[in-house]
Design a protein around this motif. Structure first.
Motif, mmCIF file in Angstrom:
data_model
loop_
_atom_site.group_PDB
_atom_site.id
_atom_site.type_symbol
_atom_site.label_atom_id
_atom_site.label_comp_id
_atom_site.label_asym_id
_atom_site.label_seq_id
_atom_site.Cartn_x
_atom_site.Cartn_y
_atom_site.Cartn_z
ATOM 1 N N ALA A 103 0.806 -1.226 0.000
ATOM 2 C CA ALA A 103 0.000 0.000 0.000
ATOM 3 C C ALA A 103 0.836 1.271 0.000
ATOM 4 O O ALA A 103 0.336 2.341 -0.352
ATOM 5 C CB ALA A 103 -0.931 -0.001 1.217
ATOM 6 N N LYS A 104 2.122 1.175 0.377
ATOM 7 C CA LYS A 104 2.959 2.369 0.489
ATOM 8 C C LYS A 104 4.110 2.318 -0.515
ATOM 9 O O LYS A 104 4.625 1.251 -0.841
ATOM 10 C CB LYS A 104 3.525 2.495 1.906
ATOM 11 C CG LYS A 104 2.454 2.562 2.988
ATOM 12 C CD LYS A 104 1.488 3.724 2.785
ATOM 13 C CE LYS A 104 0.369 3.717 3.808
ATOM 14 N NZ LYS A 104 -0.639 4.791 3.541
ATOM 15 N N GLU A 105 4.526 3.511 -0.969
ATOM 16 C CA GLU A 105 5.599 3.580 -1.965
ATOM 17 C C GLU A 105 6.922 3.093 -1.386
ATOM 18 O O GLU A 105 7.650 2.336 -2.037
ATOM 19 C CB GLU A 105 5.745 5.021 -2.467
ATOM 20 C CG GLU A 105 4.590 5.486 -3.345
ATOM 21 C CD GLU A 105 4.790 6.912 -3.813
ATOM 22 O OE1 GLU A 105 5.806 7.541 -3.422
ATOM 23 O OE2 GLU A 105 3.935 7.419 -4.584
ATOM 24 N N SER A 106 7.245 3.541 -0.188
ATOM 25 C CA SER A 106 8.515 3.151 0.428
ATOM 26 C C SER A 106 8.313 2.911 1.917
ATOM 27 O O SER A 106 7.804 3.779 2.634
ATOM 28 C CB SER A 106 9.581 4.233 0.251
ATOM 29 O OG SER A 106 9.987 4.351 -1.087
ATOM 30 N N VAL A 107 8.721 1.733 2.367
ATOM 31 C CA VAL A 107 8.731 1.400 3.789
ATOM 32 C C VAL A 107 10.185 1.102 4.156
ATOM 33 O O VAL A 107 10.782 0.167 3.620
ATOM 34 C CB VAL A 107 7.849 0.177 4.099
ATOM 35 C CG1 VAL A 107 7.929 -0.164 5.588
ATOM 36 C CG2 VAL A 107 6.401 0.432 3.680
ATOM 37 N N ILE A 108 10.748 1.921 5.020
ATOM 38 C CA ILE A 108 12.142 1.755 5.435
ATOM 39 C C ILE A 108 12.161 1.054 6.787
ATOM 40 O O ILE A 108 11.711 1.615 7.785
ATOM 41 C CB ILE A 108 12.866 3.112 5.547
ATOM 42 C CG1 ILE A 108 12.607 3.989 4.310
ATOM 43 C CG2 ILE A 108 14.342 2.899 5.819
ATOM 44 C CD1 ILE A 108 13.143 3.434 3.027
ATOM 45 N N LEU A 109 12.658 -0.167 6.825
ATOM 46 C CA LEU A 109 12.795 -0.913 8.069
ATOM 47 C C LEU A 109 14.231 -0.778 8.565
ATOM 48 O O LEU A 109 15.177 -1.057 7.814
ATOM 49 C CB LEU A 109 12.482 -2.390 7.858
ATOM 50 C CG LEU A 109 11.102 -2.761 7.305
ATOM 51 C CD1 LEU A 109 11.013 -4.266 7.074
ATOM 52 C CD2 LEU A 109 9.988 -2.305 8.242
ATOM 53 N N THR A 110 14.400 -0.361 9.810
ATOM 54 C CA THR A 110 15.755 -0.267 10.345
ATOM 55 C C THR A 110 15.761 -0.655 11.812
ATOM 56 O O THR A 110 14.753 -0.510 12.523
ATOM 57 C CB THR A 110 16.341 1.155 10.165
ATOM 58 O OG1 THR A 110 17.703 1.155 10.590
ATOM 59 C CG2 THR A 110 15.547 2.182 10.949
ATOM 60 N N SER A 111 16.875 -1.181 12.248
ATOM 61 C CA SER A 111 17.035 -1.631 13.634
ATOM 62 C C SER A 111 18.494 -2.027 13.815
ATOM 63 O O SER A 111 19.225 -2.220 12.844
ATOM 64 C CB SER A 111 16.120 -2.820 13.930
ATOM 65 O OG SER A 111 16.459 -3.433 15.153
#
Length: 915
Positions: A654-662
């Motif tokens: 549903a979203k253009e960019s999802v940035i996952l960080t950890s």
């Protein structure tokens, strides 16, 4: 001083146990006059019962210390004379008052003040109200608790600090607080007496407003990486800035993901500076593309860091005064209309709820947010909050008299005007679940602490039936000032008679009787469930096909089916009443409250029906009984086994960019586990692991003892004994400054008591999670006091940041494999095995490795830190999978030897480090 409360006796008792007939073994009295302690009295009391080892471990009182002590009969009259006519103070009055009443054979006629209750009133944001925790928060020295005279001294000193807090409170606020409390009680009289000596605090200046029309930032998106250059904007704004290549590399990956409308998975550990690395490109992209930036985190600590420090700094450095807001779910905010209605009817609720409401009066005067997360709510108070929380079902919107100063709508208005919105994972997922409406429109989202995303999604899509909450809801409906009676009274005076008031009264009378019957049914059902041996000492009992055929579940499910039928009939009548009165404008507020209650029952009915049916193979169900000091309860749960398809559909697609960080997303130094977990195809995301800025080869090393037993071959009790033995050798070798991580409270407690009674460790401060105050107070002690040893469970595996010499050794007692009995995890494992996959390799092992990395990561928090990670679980050496655990940590020296040699090496290493 507060007139009438300047003289009191602080009292504490040690007893043979917690049961009602426990005998007193030590009494401590501290006599207070004004701000001075004028006398003290202490005595042991010889009990008629033998002293248990547990009490000796807890208090340090041994049977030998009591051999020549006077009996209760010997000191009874002396104590009575000392207490005669005095105002008594204790921490947790019901315990001390109850033990004295049992010993004297009657309740003492004295007035009592409870320092616990005063603290709840005036310090409602604390994370713990144990005496040791309050002492730490208020700066009171506590040389050793669980001894009567010491604890009486601490309680007196804590109360003096709390009196000072009372005197700093606005007298009008004190009057309002007092009016909610029970009449003619010492606590209410204390607040009323304080009105004449208190002074309103000075008003704080409001924060300057952020410009609505922001000028362009000093840097464009195409040159975002220049922000981190040696002569860039960050260096110009921060004199101590040192260029870190990892920041620029991470920024480049995020910029590419935004440009190419792709997702990104980025592991960036401590020292990378990941907050700036993702905020700078995302802010510049949002500005140039006229879009909104959502940043989601798992912890309040990171939310506050971003909002209070990182974003204000970037406003200045970028010359870009963008607006930013922290937003939370609607029920996190207090509804003023519902709250004032509860305050008005305070005489209809129990003393505990009155204390809760009174504390909020002062808190809301000082906190403009109305945010629940600022408070420390126990389980009972979470239930009370349900009656005053902002909800969509009870909201009157613009017709509410508090609409213009509503906490929730004020926050929502601010969010709609903001370029950056900081949320927690819970709100992000709630917005997805409702398909929008909670957050403004957005196309890009940065999810920090992304290793929590899957677990939070599982919680959000888990349905819960809380029988005690249902019982309280029924009780609230039928009480004299409850919804039904209020509705009936107002209906008779409604200007628009669109209904037959006689009919309404008959329906209300019937519903009130049904609510009383249902309340009794729910109480009996809870009482039946908590006595079931199958649920005793079991945290979560999964309802498998095998369990559903057992006699205890057959009996319990039959009672639950009867509850479903009764609730259905009640709901049907309630809906008819609601339909009759909701047309009258004057009844709208009460009608919404009734509708909200009925919706709660409807949701419970749907979930119960689903659990009792048990046919949906995509769901896992379990049950849990609770026996606690505040009461009993029965909870039933229904959760999705596989949450990934929902996240794929509602977030990543549903979203253009999802940035996952950890800091911990990689397993075996690859990010494929995280990508597979969210069903991400390789072409849809970019992956990047930041290299560590720390020199682990010289800053730390790993040690694994070869003479520790294999956990899989010994009992928990024997393993705990060996952990305690190893720690007894390790603590002096490193001179304390140690964090010991456990996977269970049972093992932690066994080791804790073994260490506490070991005289060889008397020079060290040993603190146990769940034993010595709150998590935050324990960490604060470690940060400020050398030679401290902390034994921590679940929450201590991450979020503990103690840089420098105050934490030089992290000990991992056992590899953090999830228990196989956890319902969701066991159901996921079964599904993987049914698909021909190894549940151990695909689920248990990767999750354990990530948790292991989080625990080991507590050690090196800065370039100046030095220390060792000691892993007592030698399955790392004996099992094939052990290499994956070690290989997941940064490259550093590894020592495998017996404990004696490891201790010698540690001594030498730390001595060299201090030279």
């Amino acid at each position: 001083m507060i007139s009438g409360f300047d003289r009191f006796v602080a009292l504490d008792l040690e007893t043979t146990g917690l049961e009602k007939d426990a005998e007193i073994i030590e009494i401590g009295l501290v006599f207070v006059n004004g701000d001075k302690i004028v006398d003290q009295w202490q005595t042991f009391v010889k009990p008629t019962k033998p002293l248990s080892r547990e009490i000796t471990r807890l208090t340090g009182i041994t049977p030998r210390m009591l051999e020549n002590a006077p009996s209760w009969a010997d000191i009874r009259q002396d104590l009575a004379d000392k207490l005669d006519g005095r105002l008594l103070l204790a921490h947790n009055v019901p315990f001390d008052r109850g033990r004295l009443a049992y010993a004297f054979g009657e309740d003492l006629p004295n007035d009592w003040l409870d320092s616990h209750d005063i603290a709840k009133l005036f310090l409602p944001t604390l994370t713990s109200y144990k005496l040791v925790a309050l002492a730490g928060e208020l700066g009171v020295d506590d040389p050793g608790h669980h001894r009567a005279l010491n604890d009486a001294y601490v309680a007196a000193a804590v109360t003096q600090r709390l009196f000072a807090e009372i005197r700093r409170t606005d007298p009008f606020i004190l009057e309002d607080m007092a009016s909610v409390l029970e009449a003619d009680t010492p606590l209410r009289r204390l607040l009323e007496a304080a009105v004449s000596v208190s002074a309103a605090p000075a008003e704080e200046s409001p924060e300057p407003a952020i410009w609505a029309d922001a000028p362009a930032p000093a840097l464009d998106f195409a040159h975002a990486r220049d922000f981190f250059a040696a002569d860039g904007l960050l260096a110009q704004a921060h004199s101590a800035y040192e260029e870190r290549p990892e920041q620029g590399q991470m920024l480049t990956v995020i910029a590419q993901a935004l440009e190419k409308h792709k997702h990104a998975i980025i592991e960036a550990g401590t020292g990378t500076g990941k907050s700036f690395a993702y905020l700078v490109p995302a802010l510049l992209w949002s500005y140039e593309n006229d879009s909104r930036l959502i940043v989601s985190t798992a912890t309040i600590t990171l939310q506050e860091q971003l909002f209070r420090y990182d974003l204000p700094f970037l406003r200045q450095a970028l010359g870009f005064p963008f607006r930013a807001t922290i937003s939370k779910g609607r029920t996190n905010y207090l509804c003023k209309r519902r709250f004032y209605q509860q305050v008005k009817n305070a005489d209809q609720v129990n003393p505990t709820e009155r204390l809760f409401l009174s504390s909020l009066i002062r808190h809301l005067d000082r906190d403009p947010s109305g945010d629940r997360e600022q408070l420390n709510l126990n389980k009972m108070e979470h239930q009370y909050w349900q009656g005053i929380a902002a909800t969509a079902d009870t909201c009157l919107n613009r017709r509410c008299p508090h609409f213009n100063d509503c906490y929730y709508f004020n926050n929502k208005r601010a969010a709609e005007k903001s370029q950056v919105i900081i949320v927690n994972h819970s709100l992000l997922l709630q917005d997805m679940k409702l398909e929008g409406g909670l957050l403004p429109q957005y196309d890009q989202v940065i999810i920090d602490e992304a290793h929590h995303l899957e677990d939070e999604a599982t919680r959000q899509w888990t349905d819960t039936v809380d029988l005690e909450l249902l019982r309280k809801s029924m009780a609230a409906l039928k009480r004299p000032q409850g919804i039904l009676n209020r509705l009936n009274t107002k209906a008779k005076t409604a200007p628009e008679l669109v209904f037959d008031t006689v009919e309404i009264e008959e329906m209300v009378t019937g519903l009130r009787a049904d609510a009383e019957s249902l309340e009794d049914r729910l109480k009996n059902l809870i009482d039946f469930a908590v006595k079931l041996p199958e649920l005793d000492r079991v945290s979560d009992k999964r309802l498998t096909d095998k369990v559903r055929n057992q006699a205890w579940w057959q009996d319990l499910s039959a009672d639950l089916a009867g509850l479903v039928n009764a609730l259905t009939a009640f709901n049907r009548t309630g809906r008819r009443l609601l339909d009759r009165v909701r047309e009258a404008e004057d009844l709208e507020a009460i009608a919404k409250e009734l509708g909200f209650a009925l919706d709660t029952f409807t949701e419970a009915l749907e979930c119960l029906a689903q659990i009792l049916d048990g046919q949906n193979t995509d769901l896992v169900h379990w049950v849990k009984s609770v026996t606690a000091g505040w009461g009993n309860n029965l909870l039933l749960y229904s959760a999705r086994i596989d949450i990934a398809p929902l996240l794929k559909e509602k977030l990543f697609n549903a979203k253009e960019s999802v940035i996952l960080t950890s800091a911990t997303l990689a397993v075996n130094r690859q990010l494929t586990f995280t990508a597979d977990k969210f069903l991400l195809d390789p072409e849809t995301y970019l992956a990047f692991i930041c290299s560590s800025p720390f020199d682990y080869q010289t800053q730390s090393f790993i040690a694994i003892p070869t003479d520790h037993p294999d956990y899989s071959k010994v009992s928990d009790m024997d393993y705990s004994y060996n952990v305690a033995r190893d720690l007894t050798a390790l603590i002096p070798a490193v001179d304390g400054d140690m964090l010991v991580l456990f996977t269970s409270y049972a093992m932690l407690n066994r080791v804790y008591f073994a260490l506490k009674k070991d005289r060889r460790l008397s020079d060290y401060t040993i603190l146990g999670h769940g034993q010595d105050g709150s998590r935050s107070s324990i960490i604060a002690t470690m940060q400020s006091k050398r030679k401290t040893v902390v034994l921590g469970a679940s929450s201590f595996w991450e979020g503990v940041d103690v840089p420098g010499a105050h934490l030089r050794t992290v000990v991992i007692a056992k590899l953090p494999f999830a228990p196989p009995t956890m319902p969701v995890e066991s159901a996921r494992a079964e599904r993987l095995e049914a698909q021909g996959k190894s549940a151990f390799n695909k689920l248990s092992l990767p999750h354990a490795i990530l948790r292991f990395r989080q625990g080991a990561g507590r050690l090196i928090r800065s370039a100046k830190d030095h220390g060792a990670v000691i892993i007592l679980d030698n399955r790392l050496l004996s099992k094939n999978y052990g290499r994956q655990f070690i290989g997941s940590l940064p490259d550093q020296p590894l020592i495998t030897d017996n404990m004696e040699n490891i201790c010698n090496h540690l001594k030498d290493w730390f001595e060299e480090d201090t030279e």
